[in-house]
Write a protein that holds these residues in place. Structure first.
Motif, PDB file in Angstrom:
ATOM      1  N   MET A  19      63.187  33.744 -22.776  1.00 31.64           N
ATOM      2  CA  MET A  19      62.575  34.889 -22.142  1.00 31.64           C
ATOM      3  C   MET A  19      62.350  34.529 -20.673  1.00 31.64           C
ATOM      4  O   MET A  19      61.711  33.532 -20.359  1.00 31.64           O
ATOM      5  CB  MET A  19      61.252  35.215 -22.825  1.00 31.64           C
ATOM      6  N   VAL A  20      62.908  35.318 -19.811  1.00 29.29           N
ATOM      7  CA  VAL A  20      62.672  35.171 -18.384  1.00 29.29           C
ATOM      8  C   VAL A  20      61.552  36.140 -18.018  1.00 29.29           C
ATOM      9  O   VAL A  20      61.596  37.310 -18.365  1.00 29.29           O
ATOM     10  CB  VAL A  20      63.942  35.481 -17.557  1.00 29.29           C
ATOM     11  N   CYS A  21      60.546  35.627 -17.336  1.00 22.03           N
ATOM     12  CA  CYS A  21      59.404  36.438 -16.922  1.00 22.03           C
ATOM     13  C   CYS A  21      59.070  36.099 -15.476  1.00 22.03           C
ATOM     14  O   CYS A  21      58.940  34.923 -15.130  1.00 22.03           O
ATOM     15  CB  CYS A  21      58.209  36.157 -17.831  1.00 22.03           C
ATOM     16  N   GLU A  22      58.955  37.112 -14.649  1.00 22.99           N
ATOM     17  CA  GLU A  22      58.659  36.875 -13.233  1.00 22.99           C
ATOM     18  C   GLU A  22      58.191  38.182 -12.611  1.00 22.99           C
ATOM     19  O   GLU A  22      58.362  39.253 -13.182  1.00 22.99           O
ATOM     20  CB  GLU A  22      59.921  36.370 -12.534  1.00 22.99           C
ATOM     21  N   THR A  23      57.611  38.069 -11.430  1.00 24.36           N
ATOM     22  CA  THR A  23      57.205  39.261 -10.703  1.00 24.36           C
ATOM     23  C   THR A  23      58.438  40.100 -10.368  1.00 24.36           C
ATOM     24  O   THR A  23      59.561  39.586 -10.328  1.00 24.36           O
ATOM     25  CB  THR A  23      56.458  38.906  -9.405  1.00 24.36           C
ATOM     26  N   ASP A  24      58.229  41.374 -10.174  1.00 17.48           N
ATOM     27  CA  ASP A  24      59.326  42.317  -9.927  1.00 17.48           C
ATOM     28  C   ASP A  24      59.807  42.187  -8.488  1.00 17.48           C
ATOM     29  O   ASP A  24      59.472  42.992  -7.618  1.00 17.48           O
ATOM     30  CB  ASP A  24      58.851  43.736 -10.227  1.00 17.48           C
ATOM     31  N   ASP A  25      60.597  41.147  -8.249  1.00 19.03           N
ATOM     32  CA  ASP A  25      61.172  40.920  -6.925  1.00 19.03           C
ATOM     33  C   ASP A  25      62.441  40.093  -7.078  1.00 19.03           C
ATOM     34  O   ASP A  25      62.946  39.895  -8.181  1.00 19.03           O
ATOM     35  CB  ASP A  25      60.158  40.263  -5.978  1.00 19.03           C
ATOM     36  N   ILE A  26      62.946  39.578  -5.998  1.00 18.41           N
ATOM     37  CA  ILE A  26      64.202  38.821  -6.001  1.00 18.41           C
ATOM     38  C   ILE A  26      64.102  37.568  -6.876  1.00 18.41           C
ATOM     39  O   ILE A  26      65.111  37.097  -7.395  1.00 18.41           O
ATOM     40  CB  ILE A  26      64.642  38.476  -4.558  1.00 18.41           C
ATOM     41  N   THR A  27      62.914  37.048  -7.090  1.00 16.99           N
ATOM     42  CA  THR A  27      62.740  35.854  -7.914  1.00 16.99           C
ATOM     43  C   THR A  27      63.190  36.117  -9.344  1.00 16.99           C
ATOM     44  O   THR A  27      63.858  35.281  -9.962  1.00 16.99           O
ATOM     45  CB  THR A  27      61.273  35.388  -7.896  1.00 16.99           C
ATOM     46  N   PHE A  28      62.859  37.271  -9.888  1.00 14.73           N
ATOM     47  CA  PHE A  28      63.290  37.634 -11.242  1.00 14.73           C
ATOM     48  C   PHE A  28      64.808  37.698 -11.316  1.00 14.73           C
ATOM     49  O   PHE A  28      65.428  37.126 -12.210  1.00 14.73           O
ATOM     50  CB  PHE A  28      62.669  38.968 -11.662  1.00 14.73           C
ATOM     51  N   GLU A  29      65.407  38.386 -10.370  1.00 14.47           N
ATOM     52  CA  GLU A  29      66.863  38.518 -10.347  1.00 14.47           C
ATOM     53  C   GLU A  29      67.534  37.157 -10.241  1.00 14.47           C
ATOM     54  O   GLU A  29      68.537  36.899 -10.913  1.00 14.47           O
ATOM     55  CB  GLU A  29      67.288  39.406  -9.181  1.00 14.47           C
ATOM     56  N   THR A  30      66.994  36.281  -9.428  1.00 17.32           N
ATOM     57  CA  THR A  30      67.552  34.942  -9.258  1.00 17.32           C
ATOM     58  C   THR A  30      67.468  34.150 -10.558  1.00 17.32           C
ATOM     59  O   THR A  30      68.438  33.484 -10.948  1.00 17.32           O
ATOM     60  CB  THR A  30      66.817  34.195  -8.127  1.00 17.32           C
ATOM     61  N   LYS A  31      66.329  34.217 -11.231  1.00 18.76           N
ATOM     62  CA  LYS A  31      66.179  33.487 -12.494  1.00 18.76           C
ATOM     63  C   LYS A  31      67.160  33.986 -13.548  1.00 18.76           C
ATOM     64  O   LYS A  31      67.754  33.191 -14.272  1.00 18.76           O
ATOM     65  CB  LYS A  31      64.748  33.602 -13.012  1.00 18.76           C
ATOM     66  N   VAL A  32      67.333  35.301 -13.652  1.00 16.59           N
ATOM     67  CA  VAL A  32      68.274  35.853 -14.620  1.00 16.59           C
ATOM     68  C   VAL A  32      69.697  35.425 -14.259  1.00 16.59           C
ATOM     69  O   VAL A  32      70.457  34.967 -15.118  1.00 16.59           O
ATOM     70  CB  VAL A  32      68.150  37.389 -14.707  1.00 16.59           C
ATOM     71  N   ASN A  33      70.072  35.547 -12.996  1.00 16.44           N
ATOM     72  CA  ASN A  33      71.425  35.161 -12.575  1.00 16.44           C
ATOM     73  C   ASN A  33      71.691  33.684 -12.820  1.00 16.44           C
ATOM     74  O   ASN A  33      72.780  33.313 -13.272  1.00 16.44           O
ATOM     75  CB  ASN A  33      71.644  35.501 -11.099  1.00 16.44           C
ATOM     76  N   ASN A  34      70.717  32.835 -12.542  1.00 17.85           N
ATOM     77  CA  ASN A  34      70.896  31.400 -12.782  1.00 17.85           C
ATOM     78  C   ASN A  34      71.055  31.113 -14.269  1.00 17.85           C
ATOM     79  O   ASN A  34      71.870  30.267 -14.654  1.00 17.85           O
ATOM     80  CB  ASN A  34      69.728  30.599 -12.205  1.00 17.85           C
ATOM     81  N   SER A  35      70.306  31.807 -15.100  1.00 19.69           N
ATOM     82  CA  SER A  35      70.430  31.627 -16.548  1.00 19.69           C
ATOM     83  C   SER A  35      71.809  32.052 -17.036  1.00 19.69           C
ATOM     84  O   SER A  35      72.409  31.392 -17.887  1.00 19.69           O
ATOM     85  CB  SER A  35      69.343  32.419 -17.275  1.00 19.69           C
ATOM     86  N   LEU A  36      72.313  33.158 -16.510  1.00 23.10           N
ATOM     87  CA  LEU A  36      73.655  33.614 -16.882  1.00 23.10           C
ATOM     88  C   LEU A  36      74.703  32.577 -16.498  1.00 23.10           C
ATOM     89  O   LEU A  36      75.634  32.302 -17.262  1.00 23.10           O
ATOM     90  CB  LEU A  36      73.969  34.965 -16.229  1.00 23.10           C
ATOM     91  N   LYS A  37      74.562  31.965 -15.342  1.00 28.32           N
ATOM     92  CA  LYS A  37      75.499  30.927 -14.895  1.00 28.32           C
ATOM     93  C   LYS A  37      75.442  29.693 -15.793  1.00 28.32           C
ATOM     94  O   LYS A  37      76.424  28.970 -15.914  1.00 28.32           O
ATOM     95  CB  LYS A  37      75.194  30.528 -13.443  1.00 28.32           C
ATOM     96  N   GLU A  38      74.286  29.462 -16.434  1.00 26.39           N
ATOM     97  CA  GLU A  38      74.111  28.311 -17.317  1.00 26.39           C
ATOM     98  C   GLU A  38      74.555  28.613 -18.751  1.00 26.39           C
ATOM     99  O   GLU A  38      74.358  27.791 -19.645  1.00 26.39           O
ATOM    100  CB  GLU A  38      72.653  27.870 -17.312  1.00 26.39           C
TER     101      GLU A  38
END
Length: 50
Positions: free
Chosen positions: A1-20
């Protein structure tokens, strides 16, 4: 589960997870926290193990 404030940080975490090798599971959702006065986004993710 990725959880983060509604900003670029959330998008970055999701994108990094997809790359992994993680995959999106279901739809993302958000929730407002009145105490911090911020929106938080959540995305379930899954990854196959060998």
């Amino acid at each position: 589960m990725v959880c983060e404030t509604d900003d670029i940080t959330f998008e970055t975490k999701v994108n990094n997870s997809l790359k992994e090798g993680w995959q999106l599971y279901g739809n993302p959702f958000s929730n407002y926290d009145p105490e911090s006065q911020r929106f938080y986004c959540f995305q379930a993710m899954i990854k196959e193990t060998k």
